[in-house]
Design an enzyme around this catalytic site. Structure first.
Site, PDB file in Angstrom:
ATOM      1  N   TYR A   1       2.910   4.792   0.726  1.00 15.61           N
ATOM      2  CA  TYR A   1       3.557   5.390   1.890  1.00 15.61           C
ATOM      3  C   TYR A   1       2.535   6.259   2.620  1.00 15.61           C
ATOM      4  O   TYR A   1       1.705   6.928   1.991  1.00 15.61           O
ATOM      5  CB  TYR A   1       4.738   6.260   1.460  1.00 15.61           C
ATOM      6  CG  TYR A   1       5.872   5.499   0.803  1.00 15.61           C
ATOM      7  CD1 TYR A   1       6.536   4.465   1.454  1.00 15.61           C
ATOM      8  CD2 TYR A   1       6.307   5.837  -0.481  1.00 15.61           C
ATOM      9  CE1 TYR A   1       7.580   3.773   0.846  1.00 15.61           C
ATOM     10  CE2 TYR A   1       7.357   5.169  -1.097  1.00 15.61           C
ATOM     11  CZ  TYR A   1       7.991   4.139  -0.419  1.00 15.61           C
ATOM     12  OH  TYR A   1       9.019   3.464  -1.018  1.00 15.61           O
TER      13      TYR A   1
ATOM     14  N   PHE B   1       6.721   1.978  -4.256  1.00 16.81           N
ATOM     15  CA  PHE B   1       8.112   2.181  -3.825  1.00 16.81           C
ATOM     16  C   PHE B   1       8.676   3.560  -4.173  1.00 16.81           C
ATOM     17  O   PHE B   1       9.720   3.949  -3.676  1.00 16.81           O
ATOM     18  CB  PHE B   1       9.043   1.085  -4.382  1.00 16.81           C
ATOM     19  CG  PHE B   1       8.761  -0.274  -3.835  1.00 16.81           C
ATOM     20  CD1 PHE B   1       9.172  -0.631  -2.560  1.00 16.81           C
ATOM     21  CD2 PHE B   1       8.049  -1.215  -4.591  1.00 16.81           C
ATOM     22  CE1 PHE B   1       8.885  -1.895  -2.039  1.00 16.81           C
ATOM     23  CE2 PHE B   1       7.770  -2.471  -4.077  1.00 16.81           C
ATOM     24  CZ  PHE B   1       8.194  -2.810  -2.803  1.00 16.81           C
TER      25      PHE B   1
ATOM     26  N   ASP C   1       0.843  -1.194   0.000  1.00 15.32           N
ATOM     27  CA  ASP C   1       0.000   0.000   0.000  1.00 15.32           C
ATOM     28  C   ASP C   1       0.878   1.242   0.000  1.00 15.32           C
ATOM     29  O   ASP C   1       2.091   1.156   0.202  1.00 15.32           O
ATOM     30  CB  ASP C   1      -1.009  -0.003   1.156  1.00 15.32           C
ATOM     31  CG  ASP C   1      -0.390   0.203   2.529  1.00 15.32           C
ATOM     32  OD1 ASP C   1       0.806  -0.121   2.705  1.00 15.32           O
ATOM     33  OD2 ASP C   1      -1.092   0.682   3.428  1.00 15.32           O
TER      34      ASP C   1
ATOM     35  N   HIS D   1      11.180  -9.163   1.061  1.00 11.73           N
ATOM     36  CA  HIS D   1      10.918  -7.736   0.875  1.00 11.73           C
ATOM     37  C   HIS D   1      12.213  -6.937   1.050  1.00 11.73           C
ATOM     38  O   HIS D   1      13.073  -7.301   1.859  1.00 11.73           O
ATOM     39  CB  HIS D   1       9.878  -7.267   1.904  1.00 11.73           C
ATOM     40  CG  HIS D   1       9.238  -5.961   1.572  1.00 11.73           C
ATOM     41  ND1 HIS D   1       9.820  -4.755   1.900  1.00 11.73           N
ATOM     42  CD2 HIS D   1       8.090  -5.666   0.927  1.00 11.73           C
ATOM     43  CE1 HIS D   1       9.041  -3.774   1.479  1.00 11.73           C
ATOM     44  NE2 HIS D   1       7.984  -4.299   0.878  1.00 11.73           N
TER      45      HIS D   1
END
Length: 222
Positions: A68, A79, A66, A189
């Site tokens: 920031y 990202f 989701d 991740h």
């Protein structure tokens, strides 16, 4: 959500979902949230990934969870952050992996990934909105149905797309992808909590470009 921008190709490719009751419910929820709370990104940027990367141009999908949730960070690309905003830790680690695996010197003062998007990298978050300072606050509100539909549509209607799935959440989406037609890259991740357990050294960006070249498609300039 009349202010949103999305490329016409996506409106056609996703028309069945856009006309569904699921999407109608999602729109009503999102409108209410924006009217009553501080929500990111700005409405015009909710579908920014779909505006910068037309359906016909998609070569790579990088899946985030989701947006920031801090001020000035989210702008509709997974990202990515706008130029001038400090790089979040996960993006710093993505840049580090590109530097070490490809020998490309990255500019750690610029975390804007629009250049990737314009080359065909769909920077897709599974959830497209978030309440300020409340990560995953819009989880299970309907966005996942939308992003699952996007992934399945790409899988069914395109060929030779590279999917980068980082972390448990993203990797759970592998079942939506026809791995006979597409190239799926999986790793932990890139967050500081897990990057040293297999993200660093995964060489996903190099493997991606090698695959694209093998298929007669242009590599991504990372």
């Amino acid at each position: 959500m009349s202010k949103v921008r999305i490329h016409p190709e996506w409106q056609i490719a996703l028309s069945e979902f856009f006309e569904s009751q699921d999407f109608e419910r999602l729109v009503n929820f999102v409108k209410t949230e924006y009217a009553t709370k501080k929500v990111y990104p700005a409405p015009i940027n909710i579908f920014r990934a779909f505006d910068l990367t037309p359906f016909s141009k998609v070569k790579v999908v990088i899946l985030g969870q989701d947006p920031y949730h801090g001020p000035n960070q989210a702008h509709g690309l997974s990202f990515s952050v706008p130029q001038g905003v400090p790089l979040p830790p996960s993006l710093q680690n993505i840049y580090k992996e590109i530097q070490t695996s490809l020998g490309i010197q990255k500019d750690f003062t610029n975390g804007n990934l629009e250049n990737w998007a314009k080359q065909g990298v769909l920077l897709l978050n599974a959830i497209l909105t978030v309440v300020a300072n409340k990560p995953t606050s819009h989880q299970n509100k309907g966005w996942e149905k939308f992003s699952d539909y996007v992934i399945k549509t790409i899988s069914e209607k395109k060929e030779n797309v590279v999917f980068m799935l980082w972390g448990k959440f993203a990797r759970s989406k592998k079942i939506l992808i026809d791995t006979q037609k597409h190239f799926v890259l999986e790793a932990v991740h890139p967050s500081p909590f897990s990057a040293h357990n297999g993200f660093f050294g995964c060489n996903h960006f190099g493997l991606c470009n090698r695959y694209l070249r093998q298929k007669g498609l242009g590599p991504i300039h990372w």
